[in-house]
Design an enzyme around this catalytic site. Structure first.
Site, PDB file in Angstrom:
ATOM      1  N   ASP A 256       2.859   4.503  -1.433  1.00  0.00           N
ATOM      2  CA  ASP A 256       2.054   5.228  -0.447  1.00  0.00           C
ATOM      3  C   ASP A 256       2.610   4.852   0.929  1.00  0.00           C
ATOM      4  O   ASP A 256       3.369   3.886   1.072  1.00  0.00           O
ATOM      5  CB  ASP A 256       0.555   4.895  -0.574  1.00  0.00           C
ATOM      6  CG  ASP A 256      -0.312   5.980   0.086  1.00  0.00           C
ATOM      7  OD1 ASP A 256       0.216   6.745   0.925  1.00  0.00           O
ATOM      8  OD2 ASP A 256      -1.520   6.061  -0.220  1.00  0.00           O
TER       9      ASP A 256
HETATM   10  C1  BGC Z   1      -2.176   8.848   1.794  1.00  0.00           C
HETATM   11  C2  BGC Z   1      -1.394   9.607   0.743  1.00  0.00           C
HETATM   12  C3  BGC Z   1      -0.508  10.609   1.401  1.00  0.00           C
HETATM   13  C4  BGC Z   1       0.411   9.876   2.361  1.00  0.00           C
HETATM   14  C5  BGC Z   1       1.375  10.779   3.083  1.00  0.00           C
HETATM   15  C6  BGC Z   1      -1.274   8.276   2.867  1.00  0.00           C
HETATM   16  O1  BGC Z   1      -2.019   7.774   3.923  1.00  0.00           O
HETATM   17  O2  BGC Z   1      -2.909   7.819   1.189  1.00  0.00           O
HETATM   18  O3  BGC Z   1      -2.272  10.242  -0.144  1.00  0.00           O
HETATM   19  O4  BGC Z   1       0.205  11.330   0.452  1.00  0.00           O
HETATM   20  O5  BGC Z   1      -0.379   9.236   3.345  1.00  0.00           O
HETATM   21  O6  BGC Z   1       0.711  11.580   3.986  1.00  0.00           O
END
Ligand code: BGC
Length: 719
Positions: A256
Site C-alpha cells: 500500500d
Molecule cells: C489506500 C489504497 C490505495 C492507495 C493508492 C492508499 O492510501 O489505502 O487503497 O489504493 O492509497 O491510492
C-alpha cells in the site's frame, strides 16, 4: 524475522507445476533478466512516480501503471500528485461502491462491474486497477466499509472472484487489497492486529485466498497495519508462508502507499514493489531514497544481499506483464471510456444493490399518478458522492442524485419541492430552522421522501468537508450525523408514510425513529445512476432485490467488536477477541436481535420455498434442491441463501454459516427448482492444533433462508 530461503523454495515449486506455455514465458523472463543491469532491476521494484514503477525502455519493458479503484478509474493526478492538469479526459463511469455491489448478491454483476472498470482503465492507459477491496467488515465504524464488500467470508469471496475475473479477462491486472486485517482506519498506519489462527483462516483470509486460487489475481496489495508485530506488507508469515507458500501465488505483492518500513524485511519477506513511500520518508526524499531503491543496489554490490532476491521480484513483475500483453510489442484490445453501455451497467448494478429494509402496508411502490406534490428532504438527496471518500474518488461523467432521479421520473407531471433539513459540517447538530422549513414542505405535500445517512466529502483535498465514510478515519459512532434523528422524527410526526432513504457505507442507529417509520430503504453510495435507480424502485419500475451483506445492529454496542471492547485497541495493539464471531455469526449464535439481519431485503412480491432435498453426490459434493415460487403479482428476484449448521459441535461454532446462494428471477406465479451445491469444505472448521481444516463427525443441518434469521427450509445430514 526474515526467512531467506522461502522465496527460492517458492520458485522451485513453481517450476514443478508450470505448463509448457508458462515454462516458455519463464525462459523468456530468464533471458530478459540476464540482459538487465542491477540498477535496471532495482528500478522495477520501487515507484518512480506516484502510481508507476520503473521500466527498462532499452529492453522494451514499460513502466507498470497503476490506478485506483475500486469503483471507477481515479481522477488523473499527474506523475507526482498534481491535480491541476485539466487537459485530460478523466470523467468516467462511477459505479456503486463495493458494499453496494455485494448487496446485489449477483456474481455475474460482480464480473460486469470488473469488466466496466477494466475497459475504462485500459482506455486510460492503466495496467493495474487497485481493487477490489475485500477486507472483512468487522465494525460499523470503519471509514472504508463503503469500499469493502461484506462481513461474511463466503459472500466476500464470491463477489471478489467475479470482480477480478471481470477485470482480468480484459487484459488488465486487478489488485486485491488490503492484505490483511486492515479492518479499521483508526490508527491504520500503526496498529498491530492480533487474532487467532482460526479467525484468520475462517474469516479474514478466505476472500484473499479465493482471489488467488480462483480469481488468479495478478497483484495483491499489502496493508498499512502490522500483523502480529510485523508490518503486513513485509510480513513473513502472511506473504512468504501463506500467500506465496501455501497458496502458490505467482503474481506481484505491491505495498500500500507508504506501507514499507525497512529494506531487509521488504526484500526477504515478499514485497515485490514498493509504492508511496514519499508519504513516510523524510520531506524531500526522492524515489531513489525508497527502501527498495538505491539502498538495495548498495546491498547487492556489497554482497550483503544476493541478486537472486531482486531477480525473483523482477520475474514476478515480468510475469504479470506477459500476462497482460505489456511486452514484445503485444497489443491489448482497446478499452472504452465513459460509454452509455457502461452507464447502463452502473444503473443495473445500482438497481440490484438497493435494499428495501422495511415496507409496512406495502407503501412502496408509490403510485406516481396519485402524487401532485412530493417533498424531498435531506442533503443527501442532492449531494454527489463520486469525488469523496479518499483514494477511491472518481470524477464522474455525471451523477444523478436522488432529487434529480425523482424530478426526471415525474418529468414535470408533479411538483417536486426540496429542503435541506440538516446541514453538513463537522459537529453539526439539529437545526430547528431547517427542520421547521422541512416540516412545512412535508405537511403540504402528498408524499415525503427523506434522503439522509452518511456522506463523504465532495473533495478529497478538502479535509474539513470529509466527515464520515472516508479513508483515513473511522466514524465516531453509529448515530446519524447532523441531528438527522430529530429531523426524521419531526417528518414522521406529520407524514408517517415518509420514505426514509439511507445512503452510506453501512448501518446507522435507527432506534430513535424506526418503530414509527413505515418505510426504510438502504441505498449505499449507488454510483452515477443512483438517483435513477432509486426513482425506479420507489415508483415500482424496478422491483428491489438487494440483500444486506452486513448485519445492521440496533446499536453500536451490540456489535461484537464493540461489545467486547476489542476496538480500536490499546497502546497501538488490538486483539480481535470476538474471534470467529463476526457479524451474523455473533448475532445469531448469541441471540442478539439485530435491527436488520444479514441477508435481509424485501421485494414487492412474495416467495414461497418448499420441497427441500439434500443429496450427497458420489464425488461427495452436497447438492441441495428446493422449489421457489413467486406467489405475488410482480416479477422479481429472490436470493435464496444456503447456511450450514453443525448440531452439537464439540468446539465453539457459529449456529450457521453462509456457504452458498442463488439469485433467481421469477415471474408472477412462476416456480423453479433451485439447485445449490457445496463441498465438504463447507462443513469444516480450522483446527488450530492441526493447523488445518477439519471435518468432525456428527449431525449437520442445511438451512435455506431468505436471510440469516428467516430460515424457510432445513435438511439433515450426517457425516
Ligand atoms: C489506500 C489504497 C490505495 C492507495 C493508492 C492508499 O492510501 O489505502 O487503497 O489504493 O492509497 O491510492
Amino acid at each position: 524475522m526474515i526467512n531467506k530461503c522461502t522465496c527460492f523454495l517458492v520458485l522451485i515449486s513453481f517450476f514443478n507445476t508450470a505448463s509448457a506455455q508458462e515454462k516458455n514465458i519463464e525462459r523468456k523472463i530468464d533471458s530478459l533478466i540476464s540482459l538487465m543491469t542491477l540498477e535496471e532491476k532495482v528500478g522495477m521494484i520501487h515507484a518512480n512516480s506516484s502510481f508507476t514503477s520503473g521500466g527498462v525502455p532499452r529492453l522494451g519493458i514499460p513502466e507498470l501503471i497503476t490506478s485506483d479503484g475500486p469503483h471507477g478509474v481515479r481522477v488523473e493526478h499527474g506523475r507526482d500528485w498534481d491535480y491541476t492538469n485539466d487537459n485530460v479526459d478523466d470523467a468516467g463511469t462511477y459505479l456503486p461502491t463495493g458494499i453496494g455491489l455485494a448487496a446485489t448478491w449477483n456474481t455475474k454483476l460482480g464480473y460486469e462491474f470488473g469488466k466496466v472498470l477494466a475497459n475504462e482503465a485500459k482506455a486510460r492507459g492503466k495496467d493495474v486497477i487497485l481493487g477490489p477491496g475485500v477486507n472483512i467488515i468487522r465494525t460499523p465504524l470503519n471509514g472504508r466499509n463503503f469500499e469493502y464488500l461484506s462481513e461474511d467470508p463466503y459472500l466476500n469471496a464470491r463477489m471478489a472472484v467475479g470482480y477480478i475475473k471481470g477485470v482480468q479477462d480484459q487484459g488488465i491486472s486487478a489488485s486485491v487489497k488490503h492484505y490483511i486485517a486492515n479492518n479499521q482506519e483508526k490508527d491504520r498506519n500503526t496498529i498491530d492486529v492480533n487474532m487467532s489462527d482460526r479467525a484468520l483462516h475462517e474469516i479474514y483470509l478466505p476472500g484473499f485466498k479465493a482471489a488467488v486460487l480462483e480469481g488468479d489475481v495478478n497483484t495483491v496489495m499489502g496493508s498499512y497495519n502490522k500483523f502480529r508485530g510485523q508490518w503486513a506488507a513485509q510480513n513473513h508469515y502472511l506473504i512468504n508462508q501463506i500467500l506465496k507458500g501455501q497458496w502458490g501465488f505467482k503474481g506481484v505483492l505491491i505495498s500500500d502507499w507508504g506501507a514499507i518500513h525497512n529494506t531487509m524485511e521488504a526484500l526477504y519477506n515478499g514485497t515485490d514493489i514498493e509504492f508511496g513511500s514519499e508519504f513516510t520518508l523524510p520531506k524531500g526524499a526522492g524515489y531513489n531514497d525508497f527502501f527498495l531503491a538505491d539502498t538495495v543496489i548498495s546491498l547487492v554490490k556489497d554482497k550483503k544481499v544476493p541478486v537472486a532476491i531482486i531477480d525473483e521480484k523482477v520475474r514476478r513483475i515480468l510475469r504479470i506483464m506477459y500476462k497482460t500483453n505489456m511486452l514484445e510489442n503485444a497489443k491489448r484490445t482497446p478499452g472504452a471510456f465513459a460509454t452509455p453501455a457502461h452507464f447502463k451497467k452502473a444503473l443495473e448494478i445500482a438497481e440490484e444493490s438497493i435494499v428495501l429494509l422495511k415496507n409496512e402496508n406495502n407503501i412502496l411502490p408509490l403510485n406516481a399518478k396519485k402524487i401532485k406534490t412530493i417533498a424531498v428532504i435531506g442533503l443527501n438527496a442532492k449531494r454527489p458522492h463520486a469525488f469523496g471518500g479518499g483514494s477511491s474518488h472518481v470524477k464522474a461523467k455525471y451523477e444523478i442524485t436522488p432529487l434529480q432521479g425523482i424530478e426526471r421520473y415525474f418529468a414535470g407531471k408533479a411538483k417536486v419541492v426540496y429542503a435541506d433539513g440538516y446541514e453538513i459540517k463537522r459537529g453539526a447538530v439539529a437545526n430547528p430552522q431547517l427542520i421547521n422549513e422541512a416540516v412545512k414542505l412535508a405537511t403540504n405535500a402528498d408524499q415525503v421522501i427523506f434522503v439522509g445517512g452518511w456522506h463523504h466529502g465532495y473533495d478529497y483535498t478538502k479535509w474539513e468537508e470529509k466527515a464520515y465514510d472516508t479513508e483515513g478515519e473511522d466514524k465516531p459512532d453509529m448515530k446519524l450525523p447532523s441531528g438527522q434523528d430529530e429531523l426524521i422524527k419531526a417528518l414522521l410526526k406529520v407524514k408517517p408514510n415518509t420514505i426514509n432513504i439511507m445512503m452510506g457505507g453501512g448501518p446507522v442507529d435507527m432506534s430513535a425513529w424506526i418503530k414509527d417509520a413505515a418505510v426504510v430503504v438502504q441505498a449505499w453510495y449507488p454510483g452515477m445512476e443512483g438517483g435513477t435507480a432509486l426513482a425506479n424502485i420507489i415508483f415500482g419500475k424496478t422491483n428491489p432485490s438487494g440483500k444486506l451483506p452486513v448485519t445492521f445492529p440496533v446499536k453500536l454496542e451490540d456489535s461484537p467488536a464493540h461489545k467486547l471492547a476489542a476496538y480500536p485497541g490499546t497502546n497501538g495493539v488490538t486483539y480481535y477477541s470476538e474471534d470467529i464471531f463476526v457479524g451474523y455469526r455473533y448475532f445469531d449464535t448469541y441471540q442478539v436481535k439485530p435491527q436488520f439481519a444479514f441477508g435481509h431485503g424485501l421485494s414487492y412480491t412474495q416467495f414461497k420455498y418448499d420441497d427441500i432435498k439434500v443429496l450427497v453426490q458420489p464425488d461427495s459434493t452436497i447438492k441441495i434442491t428446493f422449489n421457489l415460487k413467486n406467489t405475488g403479482k410482480k416479477a422479481g428476484y429472490e436470493t435464496a441463501q444456503l447456511y450450514v449448521a453443525a448440531l452439537n459441535p464439540t468446539i465453539a461454532r457459529p449456529v450457521k454459516e453462509l456457504k452458498g446462494f442463488e439469485k433467481v428471477w421469477l415471474n408472477p406465479g412462476e416456480a423453479k427448482q433451485v439447485s445449490v451445491s457445496c463441498s465438504l469444505e463447507a462443513f469444516k472448521y480450522f483446527d488450530e492444533k492441526k493447523s488445518n481444516w477439519t471435518l468432525t463427525k456428527g449431525n449437520y443441518q442445511i438451512l435455506i433462508g431468505a436471510s440469516s434469521t428467516d430460515i424457510k427450509l432445513s435438511g439433515d445430514l450426517k457425516f
